[in-house]
Design a protein around this motif. Sequence first.
Motif, PDB file in Angstrom:
ATOM      1  N   LEU A 204       0.857  -1.188   0.000  1.00 41.38           N
ATOM      2  CA  LEU A 204       0.000   0.000   0.000  1.00 41.38           C
ATOM      3  C   LEU A 204       0.893   1.239   0.000  1.00 41.38           C
ATOM      4  N   TYR A 205       0.367   2.319  -0.513  1.00 40.36           N
ATOM      5  CA  TYR A 205       1.111   3.588  -0.579  1.00 40.36           C
ATOM      6  C   TYR A 205       2.530   3.400  -1.124  1.00 40.36           C
ATOM      7  N   GLY A 206       2.667   2.585  -2.167  1.00 36.65           N
ATOM      8  CA  GLY A 206       3.966   2.476  -2.839  1.00 36.65           C
ATOM      9  C   GLY A 206       4.997   1.622  -2.133  1.00 36.65           C
ATOM     10  N   GLU A 207       4.585   0.915  -1.062  1.00 37.54           N
ATOM     11  CA  GLU A 207       5.538   0.085  -0.318  1.00 37.54           C
ATOM     12  C   GLU A 207       4.933  -1.281  -0.036  1.00 37.54           C
ATOM     13  N   LEU A 208       5.808  -2.229   0.296  1.00 34.69           N
ATOM     14  CA  LEU A 208       5.308  -3.516   0.771  1.00 34.69           C
ATOM     15  C   LEU A 208       4.394  -3.298   1.969  1.00 34.69           C
ATOM     16  N   LEU A 209       3.433  -4.196   2.170  1.00 36.41           N
ATOM     17  CA  LEU A 209       2.490  -4.062   3.281  1.00 36.41           C
ATOM     18  C   LEU A 209       3.209  -3.912   4.618  1.00 36.41           C
ATOM     19  N   PRO A 210       2.817  -2.924   5.418  1.00 39.79           N
ATOM     20  CA  PRO A 210       3.261  -2.920   6.813  1.00 39.79           C
ATOM     21  C   PRO A 210       2.714  -4.183   7.504  1.00 39.79           C
ATOM     22  N   LYS A 211       3.428  -4.676   8.508  1.00 42.02           N
ATOM     23  CA  LYS A 211       3.007  -5.930   9.156  1.00 42.02           C
ATOM     24  C   LYS A 211       1.591  -5.830   9.715  1.00 42.02           C
ATOM     25  N   GLN A 212       1.261  -4.687  10.305  1.00 47.32           N
ATOM     26  CA  GLN A 212      -0.064  -4.531  10.914  1.00 47.32           C
ATOM     27  C   GLN A 212      -1.191  -4.540   9.878  1.00 47.32           C
ATOM     28  N   ASN A 213      -0.852  -4.351   8.614  1.00 48.71           N
ATOM     29  CA  ASN A 213      -1.857  -4.397   7.551  1.00 48.71           C
ATOM     30  C   ASN A 213      -1.910  -5.748   6.846  1.00 48.71           C
ATOM     31  N   GLY A 214      -1.172  -6.743   7.357  1.00 47.93           N
ATOM     32  CA  GLY A 214      -1.325  -8.099   6.823  1.00 47.93           C
ATOM     33  C   GLY A 214      -0.200  -8.592   5.968  1.00 47.93           C
ATOM     34  N   ALA A 215       1.023  -8.095   6.202  1.00 49.49           N
ATOM     35  CA  ALA A 215       2.178  -8.555   5.442  1.00 49.49           C
ATOM     36  C   ALA A 215       2.352 -10.067   5.614  1.00 49.49           C
ATOM     37  N   PRO A 216       2.937 -10.747   4.624  1.00 52.59           N
ATOM     38  CA  PRO A 216       3.393 -10.180   3.361  1.00 52.59           C
ATOM     39  C   PRO A 216       2.335 -10.246   2.254  1.00 52.59           C
ATOM     40  N   VAL A 217       1.207 -10.917   2.508  1.00 57.02           N
ATOM     41  CA  VAL A 217       0.173 -11.005   1.464  1.00 57.02           C
ATOM     42  C   VAL A 217      -1.193 -11.173   2.113  1.00 57.02           C
ATOM     43  N   ARG A 218      -2.173 -10.448   1.593  1.00 56.37           N
ATOM     44  CA  ARG A 218      -3.527 -10.476   2.128  1.00 56.37           C
ATOM     45  C   ARG A 218      -4.526 -10.375   0.995  1.00 56.37           C
ATOM     46  N   MET A 219      -5.784 -10.558   1.328  1.00 55.75           N
ATOM     47  CA  MET A 219      -6.852 -10.316   0.370  1.00 55.75           C
ATOM     48  C   MET A 219      -7.402  -8.904   0.540  1.00 55.75           C
ATOM     49  N   VAL A 220      -7.928  -8.317  -0.548  1.00 52.52           N
ATOM     50  CA  VAL A 220      -8.761  -7.117  -0.434  1.00 52.52           C
ATOM     51  C   VAL A 220      -9.951  -7.306  -1.377  1.00 52.52           C
ATOM     52  N   ILE A 221     -11.141  -7.342  -0.772  1.00 53.22           N
ATOM     53  CA  ILE A 221     -12.392  -7.526  -1.529  1.00 53.22           C
ATOM     54  C   ILE A 221     -13.242  -6.295  -1.234  1.00 53.22           C
ATOM     55  N   PRO A 222     -13.199  -5.277  -2.115  1.00 53.22           N
ATOM     56  CA  PRO A 222     -13.659  -3.941  -1.717  1.00 53.22           C
ATOM     57  C   PRO A 222     -15.162  -3.791  -1.513  1.00 53.22           C
ATOM     58  N   TRP A 223     -15.990  -4.709  -2.043  1.00 55.07           N
ATOM     59  CA  TRP A 223     -17.442  -4.537  -1.889  1.00 55.07           C
ATOM     60  C   TRP A 223     -17.972  -5.269  -0.652  1.00 55.07           C
ATOM     61  N   LYS A 224     -17.076  -5.898   0.111  1.00 60.36           N
ATOM     62  CA  LYS A 224     -17.472  -6.649   1.304  1.00 60.36           C
ATOM     63  C   LYS A 224     -16.911  -5.983   2.555  1.00 60.36           C
ATOM     64  N   TYR A 225     -17.530  -6.277   3.701  1.00 61.03           N
ATOM     65  CA  TYR A 225     -16.999  -5.766   4.965  1.00 61.03           C
ATOM     66  C   TYR A 225     -15.548  -6.223   5.131  1.00 61.03           C
ATOM     67  N   GLY A 226     -14.778  -5.365   5.803  1.00 59.35           N
ATOM     68  CA  GLY A 226     -13.330  -5.565   5.914  1.00 59.35           C
ATOM     69  C   GLY A 226     -12.909  -6.934   6.421  1.00 59.35           C
ATOM     70  N   PHE A 227     -13.741  -7.563   7.269  1.00 61.68           N
ATOM     71  CA  PHE A 227     -13.292  -8.832   7.852  1.00 61.68           C
ATOM     72  C   PHE A 227     -13.149  -9.938   6.812  1.00 61.68           C
ATOM     73  N   LYS A 228     -13.770  -9.767   5.620  1.00 66.70           N
ATOM     74  CA  LYS A 228     -13.600 -10.782   4.569  1.00 66.70           C
ATOM     75  C   LYS A 228     -12.176 -10.783   4.017  1.00 66.70           C
ATOM     76  N   SER A 229     -11.462  -9.670   4.181  1.00 72.18           N
ATOM     77  CA  SER A 229     -10.140  -9.496   3.555  1.00 72.18           C
ATOM     78  C   SER A 229      -9.044  -9.999   4.498  1.00 72.18           C
ATOM     79  N   ALA A 230      -8.852 -11.321   4.505  1.00 67.49           N
ATOM     80  CA  ALA A 230      -7.927 -11.962   5.453  1.00 67.49           C
ATOM     81  C   ALA A 230      -6.490 -11.502   5.233  1.00 67.49           C
ATOM     82  N   LYS A 231      -5.781 -11.329   6.355  1.00 68.86           N
ATOM     83  CA  LYS A 231      -4.391 -10.856   6.345  1.00 68.86           C
ATOM     84  C   LYS A 231      -3.409 -12.015   6.538  1.00 68.86           C
ATOM     85  N   SER A 232      -2.173 -11.757   6.138  1.00 63.80           N
ATOM     86  CA  SER A 232      -1.052 -12.688   6.388  1.00 63.80           C
ATOM     87  C   SER A 232      -1.442 -14.131   6.064  1.00 63.80           C
TER      88      SER A 232
END
Length: 309
Positions: A204-232
């Motif tokens: 995000l923001y031009g850098e690898l994911l910060p750990k608190q945002n779900g590094a190193p790979v996560r899902m983002v499903i923008p039309w669903k509530y955030g909990f669907k977008s599993a981290k790490s």
Amino acid sequence: MKTSYSSTIPASEITPKTLFEQRRRFIQMATGVSAALLANPLLANEKLTASASSAYGLTDELTPLKDITRYNNFYEFGTDKESPAKRASSLITRPWTISVEGEVEKPQTFDIDQLLKLAPIEERIYRLRCVEAWSMVVPWLGYPLAELIKRVQPTSAAHYVEFISLHDPEQMPGQRSPVLQWPYKEGLRIDEAMHPLTLLTFGLYGELLPKQNGAPVRMVIPWKYGFKSAKSIVKIRFVEQQPVSSWMQAGPNEYGFYANVNPAVDHPRWSQAKERRIGDFLKRPTLPFNGYADQVASLYNGMDLTKDF
Ligand SMILES: Nc1nc2c(c(=O)[nH]1)N[C@H]1C(S)=C(S)[C@@H](COP(=O)(O)O)O[C@H]1N2
Ligand SMILES: [Mo]
């Protein structure tokens, strides 16, 4: 930490030029991963450059990086919003492998650096709407999950996809308490997983994911509530039956499998009609499918979304 994000991308075909000037962001026009990342994958917050950018007509202001990285839900590091930023440094993101298995012709285990190079990294500016009625606008970096799915060739029995996060209480101290059934599990129907908006996200923001945002790979499903977008995520499994997510186990009448953002269906304990954009004082109306109805509403033709919430 970077606090401003400016752009000179000639993106007039994507959204109005003035909008991009307003955002003053800068995107290096390059493909894939930066040389610095390849040279030293152990460094945190390495640059990750995008080959294309899209906001899908979104004109909302970006949420500042400091809010995106200091106000998090990541129960593996505690249940309050400040804990992930304070405690996620214990997460070890290299080496990291993701196993793709189940109903596929070509099950395989990807190294994270291999996965990063599988398809061109794009910038996608998406709204993130938490089920708790707050939201953010995040410039994610990733590529459509469909890019990965087509390489593993799902069988005709692959009706759903399950996403499984890391389970390691040594690295994730929040897993020492049974607030959720660990590991964190989420799922999508196969057509939702294949949808071009569904993003396998590395930065995000031009850098690898910060750990608190779900590094190193996560899902983002923008039309669903955030909990669907599993981290790490460590495992992606193709299955025949609808999977049961950690949140469905925790509260089946509060958190459904579909979890499409829907201002007309309230959470049993609060309204979903409005949301507070982080940084704003006043609430704003929540949009059906979080503003992505044109792209995704047809996935749910014939379904009663008050029952399949
Ligand atoms: N593994 C895991 N993934 C998770 C969560 C979590 O607790 N654990 N929280 C979810 C919730 S409720 C939200 S709103 C988003 C928050 O993502 P962000 O911290 O990048 O804003 O992550 C989702 N993914
Ligand atoms: Mo959330």
